[in-house]
Design an enzyme around this catalytic site. Structure first.
Site, PDB file in Angstrom:
ATOM      1  CD  GLU A  13      -2.209  -9.057  -2.873  1.00 50.16           C
ATOM      2  OE1 GLU A  13      -2.622 -10.213  -3.053  1.00 50.16           O
ATOM      3  OE2 GLU A  13      -1.008  -8.791  -2.612  1.00 50.16           O
ATOM      4  CG  HIS A  32       2.917  -8.698   0.235  1.00 50.96           C
ATOM      5  ND1 HIS A  32       2.273  -9.748   0.834  1.00 50.96           N
ATOM      6  CD2 HIS A  32       4.201  -8.744   0.683  1.00 50.96           C
ATOM      7  CE1 HIS A  32       3.114 -10.408   1.605  1.00 50.96           C
ATOM      8  NE2 HIS A  32       4.300  -9.809   1.533  1.00 50.96           N
ATOM      9  CB  CYS A  53      -2.558  -8.597   1.121  1.00 50.80           C
ATOM     10  SG  CYS A  53      -0.835  -8.290   0.675  1.00 50.80           S
ATOM     11  CB  CYS A 110      -0.563 -12.948   2.475  1.00 48.20           C
ATOM     12  SG  CYS A 110      -0.143 -11.215   2.792  1.00 48.20           S
TER      13      CYS A 110
END
Length: 159
Positions: free
Chosen positions: A58, A56, A89, A86
Site C-alpha cells: 500500500e 508495504h 498502511c 496494517c
C-alpha cells in the site's frame, strides 16, 4: 463503477500478491490505486528486496501514485489491496486522503500465516509508560521553536 470494475482492480492486487510470492520477492501483498476508473499505480510488497520495513504494498503504491499525479493528496482515488491494511498502511491511506479502501484477505487471515499486527493495536491502547518499547521525551522546549515558526510561516502548505 459497477462491481465488475471493482473486481477487476481487486484481481490485479491479488495477482501482484501472488506474483510477489512466486518470484521470491517478499510478502503476499499487492495494492492498486485507481482514479476515475484508471489505474494510477500498483505495487507488491517490497520490504525484502528494498530492505525497507515501510515498503508495504500500500505504501509503495501510494508513493508511486503521488509521483504519477504530482501531488501528496490522493483525494478522488481508491485503493484495492489484497489484504486489510496494517496500522502503518492504514495511517498512510488516511494521510494520503484516499477516498475508499477495498480489501480481500482480513488481518486475521494475515495473522494466521505469520503477519500479525495485533501487538501494534494493543500497544496503541496502552499509556506510553506501559509500552514494550521505551518512549523518552527530550528537548520539547527547543523543539517547540519549529512549531512556532510553522504557525507564523507565510510559506506553509496545509496538508
Amino acid at each position: 463503477m459497477d462491481n465488475k470494475g471493482e473486481e477487476k482492480f481487486m484481481r490485479m492486487a491479488i495477482e501482484l500478491s501472488q506474483h510477489n510470492v512466486e518470484q521470491g520477492m517478499g510478502g503476499p501483498f499487492g495494492a492498486v490505486i485507481v482514479k476515475e476508473g484508471m489505474v494510477v499505480a500498483r505495487s507488491a510488497n517490497k520490504v525484502v528486496p528494498q530492505n525497507d520495513p515501510t515498503a508495504h504494498a500500500e505504501i509503495s503504491a501510494i508513493r508511486l501514485a503521488c509521483q504519477e499525479l504530482g501531488t501528496y493528496n490522493l483525494e478522488g482515488c481508491e485503493i484495492y489491496t489484497s489484504c486489510e491494511p496494517c496500522p502503518m498502511c492504514l495511517g498512510a491511506i488516511y494521510w494520503a486522503r484516499i477516498d475508499k479502501i477495498y480489501y480481500a484477505n482480513t488481518k486475521a487471515d494475515a495473522a494466521a500465516i505469520g503477519f500479525d499486527d495485533h501487538f501494534i493495536y494493543d500497544e496503541l491502547e496502552l499509556p506510553m509508560n506501559k509500552r514494550k518499547m521505551p518512549f523518552v521525551q527530550l528537548l520539547r522546549n527547543e523543539a517547540q521553536s519549529a512549531f512556532k515558526l510553522w504557525e507564523t510561516s507565510e510559506n506553509k502548505t496545509d496538508y
